[in-house]
Write a protein that holds these residues in place. Structure first.
Motif, PDB file in Angstrom:
ATOM      1  N   ALA A 192       0.676  -1.275   0.031  1.00 33.46           N
ATOM      2  CA  ALA A 192       0.054  -0.095  -0.191  1.00 33.46           C
ATOM      3  C   ALA A 192       0.939   1.314  -0.076  1.00 33.46           C
ATOM      4  N   LEU A 193       1.844   1.090   0.739  1.00 35.65           N
ATOM      5  CA  LEU A 193       3.060   2.431   0.856  1.00 35.65           C
ATOM      6  C   LEU A 193       3.473   2.572  -0.473  1.00 35.65           C
ATOM      7  N   GLY A 228       3.299   5.704  -5.593  1.00 39.38           N
ATOM      8  CA  GLY A 228       3.072   5.862  -7.195  1.00 39.38           C
ATOM      9  C   GLY A 228       1.790   6.728  -7.472  1.00 39.38           C
ATOM     10  N   GLY A 229       1.176   7.451  -6.382  1.00 41.60           N
ATOM     11  CA  GLY A 229       0.064   8.254  -6.802  1.00 41.60           C
ATOM     12  C   GLY A 229      -1.114   7.962  -6.217  1.00 41.60           C
ATOM     13  N   MET A 230      -1.259   6.736  -5.757  1.00 46.47           N
ATOM     14  CA  MET A 230      -2.542   6.366  -5.280  1.00 46.47           C
ATOM     15  C   MET A 230      -2.800   6.889  -3.744  1.00 46.47           C
ATOM     16  N   GLN A 231      -4.080   7.266  -3.800  1.00 43.95           N
ATOM     17  CA  GLN A 231      -4.451   7.652  -2.477  1.00 43.95           C
ATOM     18  C   GLN A 231      -4.112   6.721  -1.416  1.00 43.95           C
ATOM     19  N   LYS A 232      -3.763   7.131  -0.259  1.00 47.63           N
ATOM     20  CA  LYS A 232      -3.153   6.265   0.771  1.00 47.63           C
ATOM     21  C   LYS A 232      -4.347   5.142   1.259  1.00 47.63           C
ATOM     22  N   THR A 267     -15.406   5.768   0.500  1.00 49.64           N
ATOM     23  CA  THR A 267     -14.744   6.848  -0.524  1.00 49.64           C
ATOM     24  C   THR A 267     -13.648   5.783  -1.200  1.00 49.64           C
ATOM     25  N   ALA A 268     -12.820   4.876  -0.636  1.00 56.44           N
ATOM     26  CA  ALA A 268     -11.895   4.036  -1.148  1.00 56.44           C
ATOM     27  C   ALA A 268     -12.451   3.192  -2.325  1.00 56.44           C
ATOM     28  N   VAL A 269     -13.659   2.666  -1.694  1.00 49.29           N
ATOM     29  CA  VAL A 269     -14.440   1.493  -2.379  1.00 49.29           C
ATOM     30  C   VAL A 269     -14.839   2.290  -3.933  1.00 49.29           C
ATOM     31  N   LYS A 270     -15.336   3.603  -3.458  1.00 54.53           N
ATOM     32  CA  LYS A 270     -15.690   4.304  -4.809  1.00 54.53           C
ATOM     33  C   LYS A 270     -14.744   4.647  -5.903  1.00 54.53           C
ATOM     34  N   GLN A 271     -13.623   4.652  -5.401  1.00 54.55           N
ATOM     35  CA  GLN A 271     -12.505   4.782  -6.288  1.00 54.55           C
ATOM     36  C   GLN A 271     -11.817   3.577  -6.940  1.00 54.55           C
TER      37      GLN A 271
END
Lengths: 160, 160
Positions: free
Chosen positions: B15-16, B21-25, B60-64
């Motif tokens: 995840a880190l 690499g640009g993805m939300q944490k 929010t994460a799931v929505k992305q």
DNA sequence: CAGAGAATTCACAAATCTCTGAAAGTTCTA
DNA sequence: TAGAACTTTCAGAGATTTGTGAATTCTCTG
């Protein structure tokens, strides 16, 4: 609208896209400024003026772009200032960089497999991941090389 | 160290990397939690507990992640809660997504060429860019398709 | 080798992003 | 269709990131 203005807008637009893709905003703006400029190269002062940013910000951006192989410092005869220009082959470098990420993904999959084992639902999930990234790494490297060759061949008699 | 712990750490580590690499944490953490979990799927509540985050953050994460094709909502018989699981073929979807970026880059090059013309230093720079991304787009699409086929063939008799 | 011209570094200010917690909305069931 | 069980939305707090501007360091040149 004049040419410079259109190029400036194209540069900002691409910078915004790159920023959404994870690149620092200022870094992206410096990169696209050098990409779309009508000059051969730009000095740090040029970039400050063009983008309305401080010299510190330019320095930071440049420090990130050079290792990526996107821009290079150019010896500037008759000037004490550093000149920067967009590198030939920059795109291939960038893509190679992204290849490194593919390898990292493969490693992460392996790490999970080591912990979870090959069997079970987790094993299957991670196995698909490992296979995918192994395949992509294997295929993508020659692809970039073949483009480098192809491009070099086209430009042997017209180097920059 | 036990298996769960090792998997949890592998998840956080990846995840880190993805975050860099640009993805939300948080988005990355949700994704890797679903990737490395030993369960078939997880509920929003599971994710809240596992990652110590609020249900809002999970939402929010799931929505992305869903539009990226990385995870999917799973009908859960006997439970009113939504279950989420890592999708088969997620990696191919992700790579296709990145392909879209290649097309965008090609377009950006064309836009610059329209403004600057084919000649001159700017024209040459943008031409290289356009050629590169045209080549990559052309080559990468069949590559992903071929993997999809290859993978489907291997798994025709063992669907999930 | 002194000094001017630039680039880089760094502490801090400013802007941005992101999560929480609560309210509102949705959907299933009894 | 009332109500319970979840999910989603949203305003605002908090954390993080990032740029500025000045001080520092570096590097040419005369």
């Amino acid at each position: 609208m004049d040419t410079d203005q259109r190029l400036r807008e194209a540069a900002e637009k691409l910078a915004l896209t790159l920023a959404q893709g994870g690149m620092q905003k200022t870094t992206a703006r410096v990169m696209t400024a050098l990409l779309y400029t009508r000059q051969e190269s730009m000095t740090a002062a040029d970039l400050c003026a063009e983008l309305s940013i401080s010299s510190g910000a330019v320095s930071t951006a440049v420090k990130q772009l050079i290792p990526l192989g996107l821009i290079e410092r150019v010896p500037a005869p008759g000037s004490r200032r550093d000149h920067y220009r967009f590198r030939q082959g920059a795109w291939a470098s960038l893509m190679s960089q992204q290849n490194a990420m593919l390898a990292t993904m493969g490693d992460a999959a392996q790490e999970g497999l080591d912990a979870a084992g090959e069997d079970g639902i987790t094993g299957r999930r991670l196995h698909e991941m490992k296979d995918f990234y192994a395949y992509m790494t294997e295929q993508l490297i020659p692809l970039i090389d073949s483009w480098r060759e192809r491009y070099a061949a086209q430009h042997t008699d017209a180097p920059r």
